[in-house]
Each structure stands twice: as C-alpha cells, then as structure tokens.
Design an enzyme around this catalytic site. Sequence first.
Site, short mmCIF file in Angstrom:
data_model
loop_
_atom_site.label_atom_id
_atom_site.label_comp_id
_atom_site.label_asym_id
_atom_site.label_seq_id
_atom_site.Cartn_x
_atom_site.Cartn_y
_atom_site.Cartn_z
N GLU A 44 -32.33 6.71 -26.81
CA GLU A 44 -33.38 6.75 -27.84
C GLU A 44 -33.23 5.53 -28.73
OE1 GLU A 44 -35.70 9.65 -30.95
OE2 GLU A 44 -33.72 10.27 -30.26
N VAL A 47 -33.16 5.99 -34.34
CA VAL A 47 -32.68 7.37 -34.53
C VAL A 47 -32.55 7.74 -36.00
CG1 VAL A 47 -31.48 7.32 -32.32
CG2 VAL A 47 -30.24 6.71 -34.40
N SER A 52 -33.18 13.64 -34.55
CA SER A 52 -33.67 13.82 -33.18
C SER A 52 -32.51 13.90 -32.18
CB SER A 52 -34.63 12.69 -32.80
OG SER A 52 -34.00 11.44 -32.92
N ASP A 69 -29.99 2.11 -33.45
CA ASP A 69 -30.75 1.96 -34.69
C ASP A 69 -30.22 0.72 -35.42
OD1 ASP A 69 -32.76 3.92 -36.27
OD2 ASP A 69 -31.58 2.76 -37.72
N GLN A 88 -33.85 -3.33 -31.32
CA GLN A 88 -34.35 -2.93 -30.01
C GLN A 88 -34.71 -4.10 -29.11
OE1 GLN A 88 -38.46 -1.35 -31.73
NE2 GLN A 88 -38.50 -1.30 -29.52
N ASP A 112 -38.70 5.13 -30.48
CA ASP A 112 -39.17 5.58 -31.79
C ASP A 112 -38.60 4.62 -32.85
OD1 ASP A 112 -40.40 7.11 -33.71
OD2 ASP A 112 -38.86 8.65 -33.78
N HIS A 115 -41.91 0.27 -34.03
CA HIS A 115 -43.37 0.46 -33.93
C HIS A 115 -44.11 -0.85 -34.18
CE1 HIS A 115 -42.19 4.61 -33.87
NE2 HIS A 115 -41.76 4.55 -35.11
N GLU A 141 -43.43 6.37 -28.95
CA GLU A 141 -43.97 7.15 -30.05
C GLU A 141 -44.68 6.27 -31.08
OE1 GLU A 141 -41.31 9.90 -31.84
OE2 GLU A 141 -40.81 10.90 -29.95
N ASP A 142 -45.72 6.84 -31.69
CA ASP A 142 -46.38 6.27 -32.88
C ASP A 142 -47.02 4.91 -32.63
OD1 ASP A 142 -45.31 8.56 -34.13
OD2 ASP A 142 -43.49 7.48 -34.65
#
Length: 264
Positions: A44, A47, A52, A69, A88, A112, A115, A141-142
Amino acid sequence: MTATTIPVKTIGDIPIDKMGLAHYFRNYTEFLGPRRHEALDMLELGVARGDSLKHWESWLPNARITGLDINPCAASFGERVRCYVGEQQDKALLDRIAAERAPRGFDVIIDDAAHVGQLARISFWHLLEHHLKPGGLYFIEDWGTGYWPQYPDGKHYRPESPDLSWHERMLDRAHKTGAVRGLYPLRKLTGWLRWNLVRRRFHGHDRGMVGFVKELVDECGAEDMTHPTLGTGAQRSSRIAWMRVSLGHVVVCKAGGEDAATLH
C-alpha cells in the site's frame, strides 16, 4: 471490507469520508474477498497513521503487508506488516522494497498516496511492469483530485455540449433536402462529407489523476491502437487484462494471469 474500519481521512487539507464511497468497500470485497485467506503479498502506497494497514492485517490474516509513506508510521503491527519511509515515485526505493518483501512480485498494490497524476503514473507503470504478478490487482484511490483546482495538478472541468458542430448540422440538413436526395452524385457527395468530416475529437478533462486514468484507458485499447492495418507501432496486447473505473476508484488487473480474463 466493512465500512466501519476505515476512518475519515484527508486528501490535502480536505476531509474525505470514505464511508460515503461504498463502492470502495464493494470493490475490495468483490476482488479480494475470495482470496482473503491466501498468503498474499500486498503493498500500500500512502498509509498515513496506519489505520488501513491495521484493517488489512486483520482482514487478510495470512497476507504479508507492506506500507510506504513519506512520514514514519507510528502505529505498531505484528511481524507480517512492515512500513517504509519514502516517496511513491522513487523507483529505486520501490525496487528495494520489492526485493526485500516480495521478490516474486506483489499480488495486490493499492495507491492511496499523493493523488498527483505524474507521481501516481510513475509508480504505477514501474510496479506494473516489474513488481506486480500477472493477474495481480492494482487499486488506485481518489483519482477525482484532477477535477479540484486547489490541487497542484487539478482544474475545474468545463465540458463541451454533446451536440453536432455547425458544419455537421449544415451537412445533415443538406443531406435531407429533396434537391440533394434527388441527385445521386450530390447525395453521394454529401454522404461522403458527413462521414469524413464528422467530429473526431472529444476534448474531455485531462488534468492530473483524471488524465492518468485516461492513459490507462488507452492501454486497454492497445490491440486496436497497434492493429497491423489500422494502428501504429508494433502490434501488441494490452498489459491490462481488464479495468473497472468508478467514482474515485480504479481497479486494474494485470494481463497474463491464468484467471485474469474471467475476474471481471
């Protein structure tokens, strides 16, 4: 996934209540539910406080779960969960994480994180190509932040009217007149013009995450894009087996998996 497990969070400084986006939970339940007791490798991106990850640790009891993160995650987890600190779009870091946590590839990846379209697309294509198993799932997501002018790569959407252009209306009227329909050469000419002068481009919104998602639609059309007589470039299949797009949520299945064609 039960809607009570993911709390209210923020995108930038805007609160997003994911309990209002019930299809997020339906998607995770539909696509991960049948495999939730398998020994999955999950990554993921983004975070935050680790809420999550806590959910995935409980809901996927045999999975090895990895988080990334830009800030350290203060939450504590069992031995199946590990968090990394970084961005990321750092491909070298993504390679190191994959080598340490899933050398044979991840089964599930969730973005996530920022974005921001440019950052999301860098991590997506790198992970899809190198570190997601064939048939693996990639959740984004988003993606609607591309419509937000207060976001760094966002902008208001101002759609054009879905109507005929002035020259299409003129040719349409001419084609229906008695004078044109009574003369075969004129009828053929206006028919040819209507076909060849039809509007070819529809200028949809392409900012930020919205543009990135539309890039994935192009990838789904790879076989048509590279058709030997109609397309360009060397013919190839899509790297995406299928994709589901919904409000704020995208599910991508990587091509090549044994069951990829049927899980849609």
